[in-house]
Design an enzyme around this catalytic site. Structure first.
Site, PDB file in Angstrom:
ATOM      1  N   CYS A 128     -57.011   3.153  52.281  1.00  0.00           N
ATOM      2  CA  CYS A 128     -56.996   2.619  53.487  1.00  0.00           C
ATOM      3  C   CYS A 128     -57.590   2.226  54.783  1.00  0.00           C
ATOM      4  O   CYS A 128     -58.645   2.178  55.313  1.00  0.00           O
ATOM      5  CB  CYS A 128     -55.612   1.362  53.945  1.00  0.00           C
ATOM      6  SG  CYS A 128     -54.831  -0.167  52.859  1.00  0.00           S
TER       7      CYS A 128
ATOM      8  N   CYS B 189     -51.249   3.709  54.181  1.00  0.00           N
ATOM      9  CA  CYS B 189     -51.685   3.417  53.371  1.00  0.00           C
ATOM     10  C   CYS B 189     -53.330   4.839  52.865  1.00  0.00           C
ATOM     11  O   CYS B 189     -53.951   4.316  53.797  1.00  0.00           O
ATOM     12  CB  CYS B 189     -52.676   2.296  52.143  1.00  0.00           C
ATOM     13  SG  CYS B 189     -53.716   2.019  51.451  1.00  0.00           S
TER      14      CYS B 189
END
Length: 178
Positions: free
Chosen positions: A106, A103
């Site tokens: 993230c 991600c």
């Protein structure tokens, strides 16, 4: 269905002499070496203004990275095995960052959570939980988007912040529960 030879068009300047076979599975392109020929440069006229300008550097020069060191503080990891003791039975508030290694957002929010962990040391415990490694907790709390930050207090979920948000949003959420 079009074959490779039917759907491929080659622009042939004077120094290129393409030889394409009639069988699509055996496509070959041969170039004759010409004096002064230094290689091919493929550039789309449509995007030529957007392409970065590349200059040849002397062979003795070195390439220097201009990237900044954005290494965040190490935030302890919580797993399914440690979830109960570190999050649900914690004495004070706990911030859990639900993330995934694949991600991009993230990676953007992790340094922010690291800064918050340092700023609120002693008042707030911060942990990371990989959604790939702990699917049962992810399912239990209905995590569908990463990154998701959840604040727990006395074993109960108090607040949720979804996405790579500015630090001020996370700070406001934390301040409500201290």
């Amino acid at each position: 269905m079009a074959t490779i030879t039917e759907s491929t068009a080659l622009f042939s300047p004077s120094y290129l002499h393409p030889a394409i076979t009639s069988r699509p599975e055996a496509l070959s392109l041969s170039l004759r070496h010409r004096p002064g020929f230094q290689g091919l440069k493929v550039q789309s006229p449509l995007y030529s203004s957007l392409a970065p300008k590349v200059s040849r550097l002397p062979s003795t020069s070195t390439i220097v990275s201009q990237a900044h060191d954005t290494t965040a503080l190490d935030i302890p990891t919580v797993t399914e095995a440690t979830w109960q003791s570190l999050v649900l039975k914690a004495n004070g508030p706990v911030l859990v960052e639900f993330w995934a290694p694949w991600c991009g957002p993230c990676r953007m929010i992790h340094p922010v959570v690291g800064e918050l962990a340092q700023e609120y040391a002693g008042k707030l415990n911060c942990f990371r939980l990989s959604t790939d490694d702990s699917p049962s907790i992810v399912t239990q709390y209905g995590i569908r988007i990463v990154p998701t930050m959840m604040i727990f207090n006395k074993g109960e979920k108090q607040d949720t912040v979804i996405g790579a948000v500015p630090k001020t949003i996370l700070t406001a959420s934390i301040e409500k529960h201290l």
